[in-house]
Design a protein around this motif. Structure first.
Motif, PDB file in Angstrom:
ATOM      1  N   TRP A 183      -2.926  -6.225  -4.697  1.00 18.41           N
ATOM      2  CA  TRP A 183      -1.846  -5.238  -4.630  1.00 18.41           C
ATOM      3  C   TRP A 183      -0.709  -5.585  -5.578  1.00 18.41           C
ATOM      4  CZ3 TRP A 183      -2.660  -0.699  -2.846  1.00 18.41           C
ATOM      5  CH2 TRP A 183      -3.555  -0.475  -1.797  1.00 18.41           C
TER       6      TRP A 183
ATOM      7  N   GLN B  60     -10.109   6.675  -0.252  1.00 19.10           N
ATOM      8  CA  GLN B  60      -8.771   6.090  -0.331  1.00 19.10           C
ATOM      9  C   GLN B  60      -7.856   6.904  -1.244  1.00 19.10           C
ATOM     10  OE1 GLN B  60      -6.669   2.266  -2.432  1.00 19.10           O
ATOM     11  NE2 GLN B  60      -8.684   1.895  -1.530  1.00 19.10           N
TER      12      GLN B  60
ATOM     13  N   LYS C  68      -6.442  -9.692  -0.770  1.00 16.54           N
ATOM     14  CA  LYS C  68      -6.098  -8.280  -0.948  1.00 16.54           C
ATOM     15  C   LYS C  68      -4.642  -8.116  -1.372  1.00 16.54           C
ATOM     16  CE  LYS C  68      -9.469  -5.978   2.039  1.00 16.54           C
ATOM     17  NZ  LYS C  68      -9.666  -5.091   3.223  1.00 16.54           N
TER      18      LYS C  68
ATOM     19  N   GLN D 150     -19.378   0.894  -2.970  1.00 16.41           N
ATOM     20  CA  GLN D 150     -17.928   0.966  -3.093  1.00 16.41           C
ATOM     21  C   GLN D 150     -17.421   2.311  -3.605  1.00 16.41           C
ATOM     22  OE1 GLN D 150     -16.739  -1.593  -1.672  1.00 16.41           O
ATOM     23  NE2 GLN D 150     -18.769  -2.549  -1.678  1.00 16.41           N
TER      24      GLN D 150
ATOM     25  N   MET E  14     -13.669   4.254  -2.071  1.00 13.68           N
ATOM     26  CA  MET E  14     -12.574   4.418  -3.024  1.00 13.68           C
ATOM     27  C   MET E  14     -12.187   5.882  -3.187  1.00 13.68           C
ATOM     28  SD  MET E  14     -10.389   2.903  -4.893  1.00 13.68           S
ATOM     29  CE  MET E  14     -11.006   1.232  -5.094  1.00 13.68           C
TER      30      MET E  14
ATOM     31  N   ASP F  11      -8.924  -2.019  -3.900  1.00 12.86           N
ATOM     32  CA  ASP F  11      -9.633  -2.577  -2.757  1.00 12.86           C
ATOM     33  C   ASP F  11     -10.238  -3.913  -3.184  1.00 12.86           C
ATOM     34  OD1 ASP F  11     -10.545  -2.827  -0.211  1.00 12.86           O
ATOM     35  OD2 ASP F  11     -12.195  -1.398  -0.397  1.00 12.86           O
ATOM     36  N   THR F  12     -10.461  -4.775  -2.214  1.00  9.24           N
ATOM     37  CA  THR F  12     -11.092  -6.068  -2.460  1.00  9.24           C
ATOM     38  C   THR F  12     -12.170  -6.275  -1.415  1.00  9.24           C
ATOM     39  OG1 THR F  12      -8.988  -6.943  -3.278  1.00  9.24           O
ATOM     40  CG2 THR F  12     -10.716  -8.535  -2.767  1.00  9.24           C
ATOM     41  N   VAL F  13     -13.380  -6.576  -1.864  1.00  9.19           N
ATOM     42  CA  VAL F  13     -14.511  -6.727  -0.961  1.00  9.19           C
ATOM     43  C   VAL F  13     -15.179  -8.069  -1.227  1.00  9.19           C
ATOM     44  CG1 VAL F  13     -14.888  -4.244  -0.747  1.00  9.19           C
ATOM     45  CG2 VAL F  13     -16.036  -5.503  -2.570  1.00  9.19           C
TER      46      VAL F  13
ATOM     47  N   ASP G  19       0.839  -1.205   0.000  1.00 11.12           N
ATOM     48  CA  ASP G  19       0.000   0.000   0.000  1.00 11.12           C
ATOM     49  C   ASP G  19       0.872   1.251   0.000  1.00 11.12           C
ATOM     50  OD1 ASP G  19      -1.977   1.850   0.224  1.00 11.12           O
ATOM     51  OD2 ASP G  19      -2.623   1.273   2.222  1.00 11.12           O
TER      52      ASP G  19
END
Length: 470
Positions: A437, A313, A433, A306, A310, A296-298, A145
């Motif tokens: 990345w 972020q 996640k 979402q 975002m 992002d991962t949901v 990140d």
């Protein structure tokens, strides 16, 4: 000078010429391949790759990153006892190169590090195993990140990223879980009780029979039983969330099911119309440069909630949000539009207005269809942000701007698919996640080579960047 030598008798007809062909019955003399011959060649690893090879690009990039947090975690120090650790730069470079190469298996990367010149060059004679590779891939989410933030900030500093327009899209990626692994609460409780009983039984056997011969087999069985118990416990822990979703959608809560192999996976509607266990990977991309600025991962299959996370972020990462935010029809919930109204302008299609239903179910009177363009007119319950969104999307300028969404988001999604993001190789939201990345960092590395190669010292000519992109 040639007295006494026998002169061969000439055949009937003309005398034999020295270069005449031998008889056809004689076997041909050829140099046959011998692939079992051992050869000793004096060469170094550095000479195996050309100067503009992608592996060199990856190593150059990794060398310039701040990986001090990885070096600080190494316990082998000075003259203290203990085996030397693998250089974190090697593990980082291997996974970054493997992601670009479309390789997602730790075992395959370990094999390639022994047989493939590019992977051997990155290792530089250091032996790696798939256990170390797999642990490294999913254990550094905070670091990746931070590296993405530094990459985006550097590109913004040189004017590559201006955040005028950002496109966001969700990509559903198949989970490492089967559809048959989903169970309801009663079955999960039953299986969890059996798994707990099995763990206790194996521990009792280990205490009663501590023999050296069976100790390893008992330990393996115990690890498998404990893993099974943990997976079932995780599935039971997620059931309340799934039951709340069922209740919110007006469905019976006893129909909620969780996976016994990957509790975080959810059944989602895929691009082909089928339903499969998957994760929802959200990517926000700068339209002008196609650089990923948010990841992002949901576990929710819908993109409806979402948008605001975002935008927040990207604002935290870059210091500001984009002037214009382009999303598809699944993202602009009214509450989300209100949440981001003070940060960005949202461009998303407005759904068509539906014809009103009659008072009686069997009414024969035909209802008047909604007037063309009526969906763009503000409604009684609309907030200021929603009313402005409706009016904004009615203009030709907005429709022209919205064309950039598909040209950006779908292109980035396709590149991720081409690099192997078709099925998650790990289980659990935290590990998934990390996989997202890796793909974002790999994508941005290639965009940096194309747009600002000087940031990583990768030459100034077009040939270097073109060679790395191949």
């Amino acid at each position: 000078m040639f007295e006494g030598m026998d002169v061969p008798a000439a055949s009937a007809g003309a005398p034999m010429h020295p270069c005449s062909a031998p008889p056809a019955s004689a076997p041909a003399r050829v140099q046959e391949p011998n692939r079992l011959q051992v050869e000793l060649r004096a060469s170094d690893l550095d000479s195996l790759l050309p100067a503009d090879h992608r592996a060199r690009l990856v190593w150059r990039y990794v060398e310039q990153q701040d990986l001090s947090v990885l070096f600080d975690a190494i316990r082998a120090r000075g003259s203290a006892p203990g085996r030397r650790a693998i250089d974190p730069r090697i593990l980082f470079s291997l996974w970054l190169y493997a992601t670009l190469d479309g390789v997602g298996s730790g075992r395959e990367v370990a094999r390639l590090s022994q047989s493939h010149d590019a992977y051997r060059w990155i290792c530089g004679g250091v032996s790696v195993n798939y256990h170390a590779l797999n642990d490294f891939r999913v254990g550094n989410e905070a670091l990746m990140d931070r590296l993405l933030s530094h990459n985006v900030a550097a590109l913004a500093a040189v004017g590559v990223i201006r955040l005028v327009r950002v496109a966001q899209d969700g990509m559903r990626v198949r989970a490492s879980a089967g559809a048959a692994s989903f169970r309801r609460k009663g079955t999960l409780k039953e299986h969890h009780a059996k798994a707990t009983e099995m763990v206790h039984s194996l521990k009792e056997q280990a205490r009663e029979n501590p023999g050296q011969a069976e100790r390893r087999a008992q330990a393996a069985r115990l690890r498998a039983a404990e893993l099974r118990e943990q997976q079932l416990a995780a599935a039971l822990a997620r059931l309340p969330e799934l039951e709340a979703i069922k209740q919110r959608n007006g469905r019976p809560i006893d129909k909620a099911r969780a996976s016994t192999t990957d509790a975080d996976a959810s059944n989602m509607k895929m691009a082909d119309g089928g339903w499969r266990p998957a994760y929802n990977v959200q990517l926000a991309t700068d339209c002008a440069s196609q650089v990923i600025v948010g990841v992002d991962t949901v576990t929710a299959g819908s993109d409806m909630a979402q948008l605001a996370p975002m935008v927040q972020q990207v604002h935290q990462r870059v210091g500001k949000a984009a002037e214009q935010w382009l999303v598809d029809g699944g993202l602009p919930a009214h509450g989300q539009l209100d949440a981001v109204a003070d940060k960005t302008e949202v461009y998303a299609p407005v759904p068509q207005a539906r014809a009103p239903k009659g008072k009686n179910q069997g009414q024969d009177d035909e209802q008047q269809p909604p007037a063309p363009g009526s969906q763009f007119q503000p409604k009684a319950g609309d907030s200021t942000a929603v009313a402005q969104w409706r009016q904004r999307m009615s203009t030709d300028e907005a429709r022209e701007i919205y064309k950039d969404r598909a040209a950006t988001a779908e292109c980035v999604n396709a590149q991720a698919r081409n690099r192997g993001l078709l099925r998650m190789p790990v289980r659990g939201l935290a590990k998934v996640k990390c996989i997202a990345w890796w793909y974002a960092l790999a994508h941005n590395l290639m965009r940096t080579v194309a747009l600002a190669p000087q940031l990583i010292g990768w030459g100034t000519g077009a040939c270097a960047g073109a060679a790395a992109l191949t």
